[in-house]
Design an enzyme around this catalytic site. Structure first.
Site, PDB file in Angstrom:
ATOM      1  N   SER B  73       0.829  -1.210   0.000  1.00  0.00           N
ATOM      2  CA  SER B  73       0.000   0.000   0.000  1.00  0.00           C
ATOM      3  C   SER B  73       0.861   1.257   0.000  1.00  0.00           C
ATOM      4  CB  SER B  73      -0.892  -0.002   1.243  1.00  0.00           C
ATOM      5  OG  SER B  73      -1.441   1.287   1.443  1.00  0.00           O
ATOM      6  N   SER B  74       0.442   2.251  -0.741  1.00  0.00           N
ATOM      7  CA  SER B  74       1.195   3.510  -0.780  1.00  0.00           C
ATOM      8  C   SER B  74       1.194   4.204   0.579  1.00  0.00           C
ATOM      9  CB  SER B  74       0.617   4.430  -1.850  1.00  0.00           C
ATOM     10  OG  SER B  74      -0.776   4.563  -1.687  1.00  0.00           O
ATOM     11  N   ASP B  75       0.309   3.781   1.479  1.00  0.00           N
ATOM     12  CA  ASP B  75       0.248   4.376   2.816  1.00  0.00           C
ATOM     13  C   ASP B  75       1.092   3.616   3.841  1.00  0.00           C
ATOM     14  OD1 ASP B  75      -1.592   6.451   2.112  1.00  0.00           O
ATOM     15  OD2 ASP B  75      -3.181   4.936   2.068  1.00  0.00           O
ATOM     16  N   HIS B  94      -6.767   2.329   7.276  1.00  0.00           N
ATOM     17  CA  HIS B  94      -7.073   3.640   6.683  1.00  0.00           C
ATOM     18  C   HIS B  94      -8.200   3.446   5.686  1.00  0.00           C
ATOM     19  CE1 HIS B  94      -6.926   7.410   4.659  1.00  0.00           C
ATOM     20  NE2 HIS B  94      -6.413   6.920   3.556  1.00  0.00           N
ATOM     21  N   HIS B  96     -11.528   5.758   3.348  1.00  0.00           N
ATOM     22  CA  HIS B  96     -12.178   7.013   2.967  1.00  0.00           C
ATOM     23  C   HIS B  96     -13.673   6.893   3.252  1.00  0.00           C
ATOM     24  CE1 HIS B  96      -8.851   9.010   0.496  1.00  0.00           C
ATOM     25  NE2 HIS B  96      -8.309   7.920   0.975  1.00  0.00           N
ATOM     26  N   ASP B 119     -18.664   4.337  24.360  1.00  0.00           N
ATOM     27  CA  ASP B 119     -18.399   2.906  24.500  1.00  0.00           C
ATOM     28  C   ASP B 119     -17.042   2.509  23.911  1.00  0.00           C
ATOM     29  OD1 ASP B 119     -20.660   2.054  25.871  1.00  0.00           O
ATOM     30  OD2 ASP B 119     -21.814   1.600  24.072  1.00  0.00           O
ATOM     31  N   HIS B 168      -8.171  14.619   4.543  1.00  0.00           N
ATOM     32  CA  HIS B 168      -7.843  13.296   4.028  1.00  0.00           C
ATOM     33  C   HIS B 168      -8.912  12.282   4.480  1.00  0.00           C
ATOM     34  CE1 HIS B 168      -5.658  10.066   2.443  1.00  0.00           C
ATOM     35  NE2 HIS B 168      -4.775   9.843   3.399  1.00  0.00           N
ATOM     36  N   TYR B 226     -19.260  -5.243  30.788  1.00  0.00           N
ATOM     37  CA  TYR B 226     -20.000  -5.540  29.560  1.00  0.00           C
ATOM     38  C   TYR B 226     -19.385  -6.771  28.898  1.00  0.00           C
ATOM     39  CZ  TYR B 226     -21.906  -4.998  24.852  1.00  0.00           C
ATOM     40  OH  TYR B 226     -22.533  -5.197  23.641  1.00  0.00           O
TER      41      TYR B 226
END
Lengths: 233, 233, 233, 233
Positions: B73-75, B94, B96, B119, B168, B226
């Site tokens: 991934s470019s990220d 990540h 969008h 929560d 972003h 919980y």
């Protein structure tokens, strides 16, 4: 004739429905054979659910039907204007997708607010001016193409591969019919994001030019490094 | 190598699509092997529908590909910054996703307005500052990681396991790749709830500190009650 | 009796659910046999998932059940008023579809902002006045029909084949039961588009009369050229 | 024990997911056996996709687990308060459905704007006051039940079978577990309609009392004429 292109155009039209861009018979995609200057386009008003590849209509640059048992899309003349003006374009699409139509009806461009937009559109997605009564009455579909060309001018149509026609809806294009559909799906998604952005921050500013540059050129052109090779649509 | 982690990362990426967080090739999830300091991440620009576990890419802490037939991934550089700074993190994501992007584009944090938020996120989900032109041009993905770290600082990253990068979109993380996806789905949902809350009551106030405390610690930490055991993601 | 019409009405009701116009038992579609002046309508409060064509109820113009093992829709009297007044109508539909109800509750017409609207509705989709306490208490469903007729008057009901009843929801109609459903789906879609248009541009103006004319008459009437033949619903 | 009720409660919980009211493990439905004063409720934090009828937990009026291999929902104490106060109630549900949460976070009631609301809720759906720090710290879930009871008082809980807990989300109830889910789905839908109504007309008024009366009593009580028999949930 043009069996391969017909299949591509058919599949691109079906993808419009699969991606939620159209209901009923709305929307149309075309593709072009640049060697023969023949355009393959969806027939007018035919249901997606019963449509077949062989129902696609072949027209020449004057809009004459060269092959096909149906009438071509009523928007054919608009598609032809774009193919004639911009040799880079291999596919054209028109929809009434909801978020894009909202901006078209509002008469507003889709401002570039972030990287999702910048990944595909190198700047704001413009909205054309209104057509005049004369333009509408004399040659509506032709003049729809003309006002798109008037708005883009001699800029590279692939840098911002879509537009809003005022009070009407989006047209988008790509290197291929599938690419044009890809671009119209993204256009509608960035319209949705822009809408929501504007609602929560009415004073929001456009993305910076350098972030726009970074994201656009990360995916497009000689120095692109996103993906496994060409990502252009 | 790392077959189990590759499968986890693959499944976490597929879950992004199943939960409606991504379209096309958008988004990426990674996971880390803390003993070997190796990170497994989605390949860049590969379709979810054809992707397989063996397509995941293994990189070291310097971003070198250790194994894999695709580019990562470019990220990737952003993910690595987070793994290096915060040893608690076992997965990074990540996307969008639409509601989160709207806040990121608006440059606004997601304010904690209620218990759904409380929560999972112990306070507002922050939005980073803009990157400078220099930061973008010199090392965009690395500096995206750096600005996230600058925003979180030495606070516990698991207390608020997600952030908005201005203009972003969201990054989120978790104890595992699956946990990071869980957190990004919740982040998008609380963004949607916050948006709608702000629209019907522009003067709305943040949830009280004691209700935030109650719900967060009902699910997290030594006194959690919980669920059937650990609920941490 | 009327097996073919019952099947049509049944299928039109099921289409309401398939198109997301209704939940639970909400909504109803009817159709008419103009030769016999008999109306076939959905039974009241029956689940779509278990409903069958033979469950449709046949009523005469006075609302008497001529055939059927169920009570007819509680809105039957409203449907009958429309059939009696407007011989052009072959099907009637009522829903609580979300976007249309929002305008009905707001007491506002759906303004014609663009070509999606103009393709099907030749002008704004009106909203009726409120019914008076007396009208509601004396004959609610009958007077709902009457206030629709009062609003349309002697205009052609097929030019704008739908309406909003204030504080209630949409009624729409068509040449057939299926056509009435088509029109109500479009009505809800143009309501959604109008809503979003108004949100991003509160000062937006109505579409021009000549663009409205162009799109409406491209699809309707003697000079229509959209589609492969009649596109009227 | 209570196999039939467990199955009902299980199916009502699954319906929450099918109707889009919950993601992950969010939400819970319970049902009561009034003869034995035993309540069957969803286990805490168990996935819907793997949950089975036998995973439901049986508790008594003091919250003691009478049967079950899991811990009961962390909201059990809230459910019990409602069952003890209101003998009419046969099922209780809590969700974080998006539109209802938006109103709860905004601290605003869902005003009755139209007939969709009036068909099921005989007046505005109230929003409770905030709990105090003391109430939250001493017995949060119990006091959540108490503040609901404080808001409804001695009014008939079936007249408006749902409520918003401030900064939290909706609770709803019904004659049966399935009925409580029905009511919460409608509550979320009328919240969505109210939101959209308020957006397009910020000055909108409540529906008239006589239209509210007409629609509510068309479906409920001795003079109801909607449906094939009882429509009460």
């Amino acid at each position: 004739m043009l069996e391969k292109l017909k299949k591509e155009v058919y599949e691109a039209n079906m993808e419009l429905q699969a991606k939620g861009m159209v209901i009923y018979t709305w929307g149309n995609v075309s593709g072009i054979d640049r060697e023969k200057n023949l355009v393959v386009i969806k027939p007018s008003g035919v249901d997606y659910d019963t449509m077949k590849p062989e129902d696609m209509v072949v027209v020449d640059f004057d809009g004459n039907v060269v092959e096909g048992h149906y009438k071509p899309s009523s928007d054919t003349a608009t598609h032809l204007v774009l193919y004639k003006k911009y040799p880079q374009i291999g596919g054209v699409v028109h929809t009434h997708s909801t978020w894009a139509v909202a901006f078209a009806q509002a008469g507003m461009p889709i401002t570039a607010y972030g990287t999702t937009h910048a990944d595909y559109f190198y700047g704001d997605i413009p909205c054309t001016r209104e057509l005049t009564e004369k333009e509408i009455n004399e040659a509506y579909e032709l003049n729809t193409g003309n006002v798109i060309v008037e708005t883009i001018g001699d800029n590279d149509p692939m840098a911002i591969p879509g537009i809003l026609v005022k009070n009407h809806g989006p047209f988008a294009w790509g290197k291929t019919p599938a690419g044009s559909v890809y671009n119209t799906v993204v256009l509608d998604k960035v319209a949705e994001m822009a809408y929501k952005t504007m609602m929560i921050n009415p004073d929001v500013n456009r993305v910076s030019q350098y972030l726009l540059d970074k994201h656009y050129f990360r995916k497009h052109g000689a120095n692109a490094y996103y993906g496994q090779g060409s990502e252009d649509h």
